[in-house]
Design an enzyme around this catalytic site. Structure first.
Site, PDB file in Angstrom:
ATOM      1  N   ILE A 254     118.724 -23.871 -24.630  1.00 55.54           N
ATOM      2  CA  ILE A 254     118.819 -23.771 -23.178  1.00 55.54           C
ATOM      3  C   ILE A 254     120.108 -23.023 -22.725  1.00 55.54           C
ATOM      4  O   ILE A 254     121.043 -23.240 -23.596  1.00 55.54           O
ATOM      5  CB  ILE A 254     118.853 -25.267 -22.465  1.00 55.54           C
ATOM      6  CG1 ILE A 254     119.010 -25.113 -21.076  1.00 55.54           C
ATOM      7  CG2 ILE A 254     120.125 -26.185 -23.226  1.00 55.54           C
ATOM      8  CD1 ILE A 254     118.939 -26.763 -20.449  1.00 55.54           C
ATOM      9  N   VAL A 256     122.058 -21.129 -19.523  1.00 56.39           N
ATOM     10  CA  VAL A 256     122.431 -20.614 -18.129  1.00 56.39           C
ATOM     11  C   VAL A 256     123.219 -19.595 -18.235  1.00 56.39           C
ATOM     12  O   VAL A 256     124.428 -19.741 -19.030  1.00 56.39           O
ATOM     13  CB  VAL A 256     122.892 -21.605 -17.100  1.00 56.39           C
ATOM     14  CG1 VAL A 256     123.394 -21.105 -15.747  1.00 56.39           C
ATOM     15  CG2 VAL A 256     121.856 -22.960 -16.906  1.00 56.39           C
ATOM     16  N   LYS A 263     127.533 -24.546 -11.536  1.00 56.56           N
ATOM     17  CA  LYS A 263     127.237 -24.494 -10.141  1.00 56.56           C
ATOM     18  C   LYS A 263     125.818 -25.324  -9.878  1.00 56.56           C
ATOM     19  O   LYS A 263     125.237 -25.473  -8.795  1.00 56.56           O
ATOM     20  CB  LYS A 263     126.597 -22.996  -9.612  1.00 56.56           C
ATOM     21  CG  LYS A 263     127.852 -22.070  -9.689  1.00 56.56           C
ATOM     22  CD  LYS A 263     127.465 -20.831  -9.273  1.00 56.56           C
ATOM     23  CE  LYS A 263     128.513 -19.687  -9.209  1.00 56.56           C
ATOM     24  NZ  LYS A 263     128.293 -18.428  -8.783  1.00 56.56           N
ATOM     25  N   GLY A 266     121.993 -25.674 -14.502  1.00 54.17           N
ATOM     26  CA  GLY A 266     121.696 -26.350 -15.593  1.00 54.17           C
ATOM     27  C   GLY A 266     121.311 -27.501 -15.283  1.00 54.17           C
ATOM     28  O   GLY A 266     120.243 -28.036 -15.900  1.00 54.17           O
ATOM     29  N   GLU A 288     117.485 -30.723 -29.560  1.00 48.87           N
ATOM     30  CA  GLU A 288     117.916 -30.315 -31.237  1.00 48.87           C
ATOM     31  C   GLU A 288     119.336 -29.953 -31.120  1.00 48.87           C
ATOM     32  O   GLU A 288     119.650 -28.868 -30.497  1.00 48.87           O
ATOM     33  CB  GLU A 288     117.221 -29.102 -31.612  1.00 48.87           C
ATOM     34  CG  GLU A 288     117.181 -28.635 -33.033  1.00 48.87           C
ATOM     35  CD  GLU A 288     116.311 -27.503 -33.434  1.00 48.87           C
ATOM     36  OE1 GLU A 288     116.538 -26.703 -34.414  1.00 48.87           O
ATOM     37  OE2 GLU A 288     115.346 -27.225 -32.599  1.00 48.87           O
TER      38      GLU A 288
END
Length: 466
Positions: A254, A256, A263, A266, A288
């Site tokens: 993941i 951003v 902001k 996420g 993970e």
């Protein structure tokens, strides 16, 4: 026989000069992080501008030789621009001179190719032109994906904090199957940023259809008034089969992008992923090897759901009441304040929060239930300390524990102990090795860090209730 006459030295003659030995000046190299700057730009006007957004890579040195250094250059400066519109990259390389100082001359082009691959263009003109020719690139690649919206019916949207409200006003999450051409192409464009910004990351297998890409996008007009589709971030999810007829989702990556971090984007992406897990009734959603900051955000999101989940309220109240009954810090055996297994199963079935993550949230729920919290803080810290101590020797998330008992031994006094597993609910004190004088201090530091984290999360979820 005549003798060979010795020559007499002239006292006025100059002494012979000693031969000077020169030492080779070995090139000590320069670390990549000390000569490389990376900028993320969204227009050609930002290229070279002092206002360009400079990103901070987690580790540039790992891409350069074995010791992370660049050799053979004097006055080296590398400026790299990465387009947030087309994700092409251009490297401006300048240096005063080159020379082999014993370690060779680093092939800069090959090193940068290891990061940027085919996204690296050689011509600055081509890079600047890509802002125009590639303005619709992202939009075309995600056009075949499925647009996901955060469900307002769950109450998380209407009551969310101001950051999240701003985040959801003009963004979309698009789901794409990575095994398909468009998704694979888009992820290939994102790989350089993954390598630069995600610690310990490695690219996913774009040929495996079990990978799904969740792309957070925003549509904004450019300076000419044309609508551009920008990538704010993404998440890569792997879908496992779960017997007999379900699946499990594991979040593998993941990210951003740096200009859009802190902001609310996420958190919004995590909320959408949770909605997918619940609406599709998967077994659970796991992560993970989460980094500390992401784990913090994840716990805040999960807690916002748990605080309004009625089936857990009785279990929390019961644990808080038990904690308030006596001075746990004075007891030899501190009981584990574990939720009933039925509650753990209910949380997984309804909210798709796996057991390990729920137990992480459970300690925060107990803390939130203490009123006044200062009165019971000593006992609460004792609970955290007992749990941390158990985890050090591999306790299984607070279920069956392990106990260590010292026993006599003529063979080796350093190995004079027996370990056995205790039953559920049995007091499980852990005897620490007395020879490790700093172990107690390390334990105290771990407990202090955990308590500090719990307080920070509690402040956020109560101050910004979802």
């Amino acid at each position: 026989m005549g003798q060979k006459q010795q020559s007499t030295a002239d006292p006025t003659a100059e002494p012979k000069k000693r031969r000077r030995v020169g030492f080779f000046n070995l090139d000590s190299g320069i670390e990549a992080k000390d000569c490389i700057k990376v900028y993320l730009v969204s227009s050609k006007e930002e290229v070279g501008s002092p206002d360009s957004f400079c990103i901070d890579p987690v580790d540039l040195n790992s891409f350069f030789d074995e010791d992370g250094k660049i050799y053979g250059y004097q006055g080296l400066k590398i400026t790299i621009w990465v387009s947030s519109i087309s994700f092409h990259a251009y490297a401006d390389i300048t240096f005063e001179s080159t020379s082999d100082g014993g370690k060779g001359i680093t092939d800069l082009k090959a090193a940068l190719q290891r990061i940027f691959a085919e996204t690296l263009v050689e011509s600055k003109v081509d890079f600047l032109q890509a802002f125009s020719t590639g303005s619709n690139l992202i939009g075309s690649m995600i056009s075949s994906g499925e647009i996901l919206k955060l469900k307002a019916s769950n109450g998380r949207v209407t009551d969310c904090n101001s950051d999240l409200k701003a985040a959801i006003s003009d963004v979309e999450v698009v789901r794409m199957v990575v095994g398909k051409t468009a998704a694979g192409h888009l992820y290939s464009c994102l790989i350089p940023l993954v390598l630069l910004l995600v610690d310990g990351s490695s690219p996913i297998d774009v040929s495996d259809p079990s990978w799904e890409l969740y792309v957070l996008t925003q549509k904004k007009p450019d300076q000419q008034g044309e609508i551009q589709c920008r990538v704010l971030g993404f998440s890569a999810i792997y879908r496992f089969y779960h017997y007999p007829d379900s699946s499990r989702l594991r979040l593998g990556q993941i990210l951003v992008l740096p200009p859009y971090q802190r902001k609310g984007y996420g958190r919004y992406l995590m909320e959408v992923l949770n909605d997918v897990a619940v609406s599709e009734d998967v077994y659970d959603l796991t992560v993970e090897e989460p980094l500390d900051y992401f784990q913090h955000v994840r716990t805040c999101v999960d807690l916002s759901h748990l605080l309004v989940f009625d089936p857990i309220q009785h279990a929390v109240s019961s644990a808080v009441s038990r904690l308030k009954q006596g001075k746990l810090s004075k007891k030899i055996h501190i009981p584990r304040f574990m939720p009933p297994s039925s509650v753990i199963d209910d949380i997984r079935r309804s909210l798709k929060i796996n057991k390990k993550q729920f137990l992480n949230c459970w300690e925060v729920l107990i803390y939130l239930g203490l009123d006044p919290v200062d009165k019971y803080m000593e006992d609460f810290v004792s609970i955290i300390s007992s749990r941390v101590m158990g985890d050090i020797i591999g306790k299984d998330s607070g279920t069956n524990g392990k106990r260590v008992i010292e026993v006599p031994s003529d063979y080796d006094k350093e190995m004079a102990f027996v370990m056995y597993r205790s039953q559920v609910g049995e007091a499980s004190d852990v005897q620490m090795d007395e020879n490790q004088t700093n172990q107690e201090e390390q334990l105290r530091q771990l407990v202090d860090e955990r308590v500090k984290e719990i307080k920070s999360i509690a402040q956020k979820v109560t101050g910004h209730r979802v």
